[in-house]
Motif scaffolding. Sequence first.
Motif, mmCIF file in Angstrom:
data_model
loop_
_atom_site.group_PDB
_atom_site.id
_atom_site.type_symbol
_atom_site.label_atom_id
_atom_site.label_comp_id
_atom_site.label_asym_id
_atom_site.label_seq_id
_atom_site.Cartn_x
_atom_site.Cartn_y
_atom_site.Cartn_z
ATOM 1 N N ALA A 139 4.658 12.637 -2.167
ATOM 2 C CA ALA A 139 4.740 13.157 -3.559
ATOM 3 C C ALA A 139 5.492 14.403 -3.492
ATOM 4 O O ALA A 139 6.351 14.602 -4.481
ATOM 5 N N SER A 140 5.667 15.311 -2.319
ATOM 6 C CA SER A 140 6.583 16.496 -2.227
ATOM 7 C C SER A 140 8.017 16.247 -2.028
ATOM 8 O O SER A 140 8.847 17.012 -2.394
ATOM 9 N N ILE A 141 8.243 14.885 -1.902
ATOM 10 C CA ILE A 141 9.619 14.366 -1.655
ATOM 11 C C ILE A 141 10.018 13.783 -2.888
ATOM 12 O O ILE A 141 11.170 14.220 -3.479
ATOM 13 N N LEU A 142 9.250 13.205 -3.651
ATOM 14 C CA LEU A 142 9.647 12.615 -5.100
ATOM 15 C C LEU A 142 9.875 13.653 -6.263
ATOM 16 O O LEU A 142 10.751 13.457 -6.844
ATOM 17 N N MET A 149 0.860 -0.939 0.015
ATOM 18 C CA MET A 149 0.082 0.084 -0.061
ATOM 19 C C MET A 149 1.106 1.191 -0.064
ATOM 20 O O MET A 149 1.757 1.224 0.824
ATOM 21 N N LYS A 150 0.584 2.151 -1.053
ATOM 22 C CA LYS A 150 1.442 3.504 -0.762
ATOM 23 C C LYS A 150 1.174 4.305 0.351
ATOM 24 O O LYS A 150 0.232 4.274 1.018
ATOM 25 N N LYS A 151 2.401 4.759 0.852
ATOM 26 C CA LYS A 151 2.595 5.530 1.957
ATOM 27 C C LYS A 151 2.370 7.153 1.919
ATOM 28 O O LYS A 151 3.204 7.633 1.173
ATOM 29 N N ILE A 152 1.122 7.590 2.220
ATOM 30 C CA ILE A 152 0.811 8.935 1.704
ATOM 31 C C ILE A 152 1.703 9.801 2.423
ATOM 32 O O ILE A 152 2.059 10.976 1.901
ATOM 33 N N TYR A 153 2.065 9.824 3.524
ATOM 34 C CA TYR A 153 2.887 10.393 4.544
ATOM 35 C C TYR A 153 4.177 9.999 4.685
ATOM 36 O O TYR A 153 4.460 8.961 4.839
ATOM 37 N N PHE A 154 5.371 10.984 4.693
ATOM 38 C CA PHE A 154 6.622 10.523 4.866
ATOM 39 C C PHE A 154 7.048 11.198 6.143
ATOM 40 O O PHE A 154 6.900 12.208 6.629
ATOM 41 N N ILE A 155 7.710 10.291 6.710
ATOM 42 C CA ILE A 155 7.906 10.699 8.341
ATOM 43 C C ILE A 155 8.997 11.763 8.303
ATOM 44 O O ILE A 155 9.203 12.095 9.585
ATOM 45 N N ILE A 156 9.517 12.033 7.347
ATOM 46 C CA ILE A 156 10.602 13.199 7.284
ATOM 47 C C ILE A 156 9.894 14.648 7.521
ATOM 48 O O ILE A 156 10.838 15.444 7.922
ATOM 49 N N LEU A 157 8.778 14.634 7.255
ATOM 50 C CA LEU A 157 8.329 16.053 7.199
ATOM 51 C C LEU A 157 7.453 16.257 8.703
ATOM 52 O O LEU A 157 6.702 15.245 9.190
ATOM 53 N N ASP A 163 1.244 20.843 0.819
ATOM 54 C CA ASP A 163 0.589 19.383 1.235
ATOM 55 C C ASP A 163 0.613 18.433 0.428
ATOM 56 O O ASP A 163 0.103 18.121 -0.585
ATOM 57 N N SER A 164 1.426 17.306 0.910
ATOM 58 C CA SER A 164 1.961 16.237 -0.194
ATOM 59 C C SER A 164 0.680 15.561 -0.573
ATOM 60 O O SER A 164 0.351 14.791 -1.502
ATOM 61 N N THR A 165 -0.472 15.372 0.393
ATOM 62 C CA THR A 165 -1.721 14.583 0.093
ATOM 63 C C THR A 165 -2.515 15.191 -0.847
ATOM 64 O O THR A 165 -3.211 14.272 -1.443
ATOM 65 N N LEU A 166 -2.403 16.318 -1.206
ATOM 66 C CA LEU A 166 -2.965 16.822 -2.426
ATOM 67 C C LEU A 166 -2.296 17.408 -3.610
ATOM 68 O O LEU A 166 -2.543 17.767 -4.632
ATOM 69 N N HIS A 167 -0.986 16.814 -3.686
ATOM 70 C CA HIS A 167 -0.242 16.822 -4.664
ATOM 71 C C HIS A 167 -0.348 15.765 -5.655
ATOM 72 O O HIS A 167 -0.227 14.606 -5.512
ATOM 73 N N LEU A 168 -0.553 16.218 -7.019
ATOM 74 C CA LEU A 168 -0.775 15.286 -8.238
ATOM 75 C C LEU A 168 0.641 15.375 -9.112
ATOM 76 O O LEU A 168 1.140 16.297 -9.175
ATOM 77 N N GLY A 223 6.212 19.740 9.362
ATOM 78 C CA GLY A 223 5.302 20.594 9.547
ATOM 79 C C GLY A 223 5.103 20.984 7.677
ATOM 80 O O GLY A 223 5.234 20.085 6.931
ATOM 81 N N ILE A 224 4.799 22.118 7.460
ATOM 82 C CA ILE A 224 4.440 22.639 6.103
ATOM 83 C C ILE A 224 5.974 22.981 5.422
ATOM 84 O O ILE A 224 6.300 23.791 5.963
ATOM 85 N N LEU A 225 6.149 22.376 4.138
ATOM 86 C CA LEU A 225 7.229 22.738 3.691
ATOM 87 C C LEU A 225 6.803 23.278 2.236
ATOM 88 O O LEU A 225 5.796 23.067 1.658
#
Length: 309
Positions: free
Chosen positions: A161-164, A1-9, A255-260, A11-13
């Motif tokens: 998404a914001s990491i990749l 299953m895809k991990k939507i949140y990455f534990i490196i973050l 917000d990586s959860t909204l990133h396409l 707050g908001i970047l």
Amino acid sequence: MKKIYFIILVGILTACSDDEKAIEVVTEGIERGAVLRNINRIEKNFVDGDLTSTFAVEIEEQDEEDGALLDFVRVYTKFIDRDLSNGNDSTAEVILSDIEALSFTAGLFGLPRDIIEVSYEEMINAHSLDLDNIEPGDQFEVRLEVFLTDGRSYSNDSGSASILTDFCFFKSPYRYVINVIEPIADADFTGTYFYEIIGGDDADGVPKQGFITISSTTMPNVRTMPLYTDALEFTIAGTSIYPKIYGSYNGFCRDSTLHLLTGPSETSFGQLNLIDDTVFDMTIVIGYEGWDGQLGNNVREFTYRFTKQ
């Protein structure tokens, strides 16, 4: 299953364009984890028949201890046969090498940096391939995994998404696609084009048609155009067209959860004539690898036609 949140973050970047603030972002934004930040893509693709051609990228390791947790980086590779008319020579992923922390040197902000470089010949030998069976349009992949001294490891399957995507500050895709190309003239497939969607899913919210300027880059066969928020980069390899993986559609770095994210189709590789750049088609996936802002429920594929003006 895809991990939507990455534990490196924590707050908001935001996308950071001021490199002088990079170390501040790292020390304030990282709670735990690690990334391999893409500092410079030096060489991108292999030239068909040229065993000396290389893929090379400069990376920077970032962790909560300013690089002190780095143990080693593992380099994986695989070959993808895109022309199955004569059988499938694709290979499983193998470990190419391990790069120990001692091989890294301190970069601009004191964080460890190194250049990952792989030659075409090295790839062929690693997968026991016959050079005569490789054609322009075939692909190799390099995937990186960072191992920390406390036993943890991170790769593209643990990123957000914001990491990749290269569009945001961390730009740590971990995975790179190397296309086998037949070099074309820098002026080919550049200039003003009219684009329109000729096939695919519902185009609601996606630019359906318009005029756009396609530009060459410093890398052979690589072109860019401002189709979405991020400049869409693509590579012409043989008669195939491959959009870059992990492109940003909407640029929501906060917000990586909204990133396409955008990327290539696995089944449709566009249509072009290498000696006639007046018309070509390209298929683009929005929501690449499920990064569509809706937990994989809104992945869409569009085929664009580009007509030179």
